[in-house]
Design a protein around this motif. Sequence first.
Motif, PDB file in Angstrom:
ATOM      1  N   GLN A 151       0.844  -1.193   0.000  1.00 23.87           N
ATOM      2  CA  GLN A 151       0.000   0.000   0.000  1.00 23.87           C
ATOM      3  C   GLN A 151       0.883   1.248   0.000  1.00 23.87           C
ATOM      4  OE1 GLN A 151      -0.175  -2.480   2.302  1.00 23.87           O
ATOM      5  NE2 GLN A 151      -2.264  -3.203   2.462  1.00 23.87           N
ATOM      6  N   SER A 152       0.368   2.335  -0.534  1.00 23.19           N
ATOM      7  CA  SER A 152       1.061   3.621  -0.445  1.00 23.19           C
ATOM      8  C   SER A 152       0.677   4.262   0.881  1.00 23.19           C
ATOM      9  CB  SER A 152       0.647   4.541  -1.601  1.00 23.19           C
ATOM     10  OG  SER A 152       1.071   4.006  -2.828  1.00 23.19           O
ATOM     11  N   VAL A 153       1.678   4.573   1.695  1.00 25.04           N
ATOM     12  CA  VAL A 153       1.447   5.114   3.028  1.00 25.04           C
ATOM     13  C   VAL A 153       2.049   6.512   3.108  1.00 25.04           C
ATOM     14  CG1 VAL A 153       1.803   4.779   5.500  1.00 25.04           C
ATOM     15  CG2 VAL A 153       1.569   2.771   3.992  1.00 25.04           C
ATOM     16  N   TYR A 154       1.216   7.469   3.466  1.00 22.41           N
ATOM     17  CA  TYR A 154       1.642   8.853   3.635  1.00 22.41           C
ATOM     18  C   TYR A 154       1.458   9.223   5.106  1.00 22.41           C
ATOM     19  CZ  TYR A 154       1.070   9.009  -1.431  1.00 22.41           C
ATOM     20  OH  TYR A 154       1.164   8.751  -2.774  1.00 22.41           O
ATOM     21  N   PHE A 155       2.521   9.719   5.737  1.00 22.25           N
ATOM     22  CA  PHE A 155       2.443  10.216   7.110  1.00 22.25           C
ATOM     23  C   PHE A 155       2.308  11.729   7.002  1.00 22.25           C
ATOM     24  CE2 PHE A 155       4.782   6.252   7.342  1.00 22.25           C
ATOM     25  CZ  PHE A 155       4.240   5.629   8.454  1.00 22.25           C
ATOM     26  N   ILE A 156       1.257  12.272   7.614  1.00 22.26           N
ATOM     27  CA  ILE A 156       0.938  13.691   7.448  1.00 22.26           C
ATOM     28  C   ILE A 156       0.849  14.369   8.810  1.00 22.26           C
ATOM     29  CG2 ILE A 156      -0.740  15.340   6.542  1.00 22.26           C
ATOM     30  CD1 ILE A 156      -1.687  13.028   4.660  1.00 22.26           C
ATOM     31  N   SER A 157       1.554  15.481   8.927  1.00 17.49           N
ATOM     32  CA  SER A 157       1.426  16.318  10.118  1.00 17.49           C
ATOM     33  C   SER A 157       0.775  17.633   9.704  1.00 17.49           C
ATOM     34  CB  SER A 157       2.790  16.604  10.743  1.00 17.49           C
ATOM     35  OG  SER A 157       2.650  17.595  11.747  1.00 17.49           O
ATOM     36  N   THR A 158      -0.434  17.858  10.184  1.00 17.23           N
ATOM     37  CA  THR A 158      -1.101  19.126   9.894  1.00 17.23           C
ATOM     38  C   THR A 158      -0.500  20.250  10.734  1.00 17.23           C
ATOM     39  OG1 THR A 158      -2.857  18.624  11.487  1.00 17.23           O
ATOM     40  CG2 THR A 158      -3.259  18.026   9.187  1.00 17.23           C
ATOM     41  N   ASP A 159       0.074  19.919  11.887  1.00 17.03           N
ATOM     42  CA  ASP A 159       0.718  20.928  12.728  1.00 17.03           C
ATOM     43  C   ASP A 159       1.998  21.449  12.085  1.00 17.03           C
ATOM     44  OD1 ASP A 159      -1.241  20.642  14.698  1.00 17.03           O
ATOM     45  OD2 ASP A 159      -0.116  19.064  15.737  1.00 17.03           O
ATOM     46  N   LYS A 160       2.752  20.554  11.447  1.00 19.23           N
ATOM     47  CA  LYS A 160       4.028  20.934  10.826  1.00 19.23           C
ATOM     48  C   LYS A 160       3.899  21.198   9.333  1.00 19.23           C
ATOM     49  CE  LYS A 160       6.808  18.334  14.124  1.00 19.23           C
ATOM     50  NZ  LYS A 160       7.841  17.301  14.303  1.00 19.23           N
ATOM     51  N   ASN A 161       2.718  20.945   8.778  1.00 21.96           N
ATOM     52  CA  ASN A 161       2.504  21.082   7.340  1.00 21.96           C
ATOM     53  C   ASN A 161       3.532  20.274   6.545  1.00 21.96           C
ATOM     54  OD1 ASN A 161       0.167  22.678   7.172  1.00 21.96           O
ATOM     55  ND2 ASN A 161       1.361  24.487   7.695  1.00 21.96           N
ATOM     56  N   LEU A 162       3.593  18.969   6.851  1.00 22.57           N
ATOM     57  CA  LEU A 162       4.538  18.059   6.223  1.00 22.57           C
ATOM     58  C   LEU A 162       3.849  16.772   5.787  1.00 22.57           C
ATOM     59  CD1 LEU A 162       7.503  18.126   8.767  1.00 22.57           C
ATOM     60  CD2 LEU A 162       7.592  18.968   6.437  1.00 22.57           C
ATOM     61  N   ILE A 163       4.356  16.208   4.701  1.00 24.74           N
ATOM     62  CA  ILE A 163       3.977  14.856   4.291  1.00 24.74           C
ATOM     63  C   ILE A 163       5.266  14.074   4.083  1.00 24.74           C
ATOM     64  CG2 ILE A 163       2.961  13.399   2.500  1.00 24.74           C
ATOM     65  CD1 ILE A 163       0.957  15.527   1.913  1.00 24.74           C
ATOM     66  N   PHE A 164       5.319  12.907   4.686  1.00 23.38           N
ATOM     67  CA  PHE A 164       6.458  11.997   4.541  1.00 23.38           C
ATOM     68  C   PHE A 164       5.959  10.771   3.798  1.00 23.38           C
ATOM     69  CE2 PHE A 164       9.425   8.708   5.605  1.00 23.38           C
ATOM     70  CZ  PHE A 164      10.638   9.333   5.853  1.00 23.38           C
ATOM     71  N   HIS A 165       6.581  10.484   2.649  1.00 21.46           N
ATOM     72  CA  HIS A 165       6.145   9.343   1.840  1.00 21.46           C
ATOM     73  C   HIS A 165       7.344   8.535   1.371  1.00 21.46           C
ATOM     74  CE1 HIS A 165       4.007   6.850  -0.968  1.00 21.46           C
ATOM     75  NE2 HIS A 165       4.647   7.368  -2.010  1.00 21.46           N
ATOM     76  N   MET A 166       7.503   7.347   1.925  1.00 24.33           N
ATOM     77  CA  MET A 166       8.488   6.386   1.431  1.00 24.33           C
ATOM     78  C   MET A 166       7.774   5.561   0.379  1.00 24.33           C
ATOM     79  SD  MET A 166      10.324   3.306   3.476  1.00 24.33           S
ATOM     80  CE  MET A 166      11.461   2.204   2.651  1.00 24.33           C
TER      81      MET A 166
END
Length: 190
Positions: A151-166
Amino acid sequence: MKENIMKYIESHFPNLTSELHLRFELGEPYENGTEDRLNQVVKRVTTLFEEVFKPDDSIYMYIKDWEVTEDIMFGNTTPEYLYSLLIDQNIEEETLLEIEKDYDEVTSQTIEVKNEYKVKFVYAQLKSVPYQEILKGIGNYEQGREPSIGQSVYFISTDKNLIFHMYDDRGCLIHSKDVKKLIVAFVSYI
């Protein structure tokens, strides 16, 4: 939960991307399928991840799941492994449609291909998410190792305005709206 994160993505990171991002190499220079490559992938991606996110951070996980149980290219990918890792989390689901344009050489026309997929959402404190196992599972996928996560997994922080995608053992992307956050990740990587 899902409505909030979908609205956030639409307004901040349409299509889960941004013009401002960094790509990090994870697997090179090691050969595909080797233990050295996989060990390096896990070490590099975990280091980056832990620079971006801290244990007390609240994060969303956006999981794009095509629900394919048998992958033609890589064989059985243990499709339920990711969800077994998230068994203690509240998971919400939405069915979405992606339209791809393809060119039909026989008719010389562009055709639209509609692909239905599930998106699953998790909202939790990072310390309750087994992110190291998730990242390793993503790295295992194209190497034909188990357990793997296709699966494609995106880790998202709305507080930091970041998306981490391996995306696989080759690399990962960190998207941001703030150059300073990307500089911190880059400096920690080198």
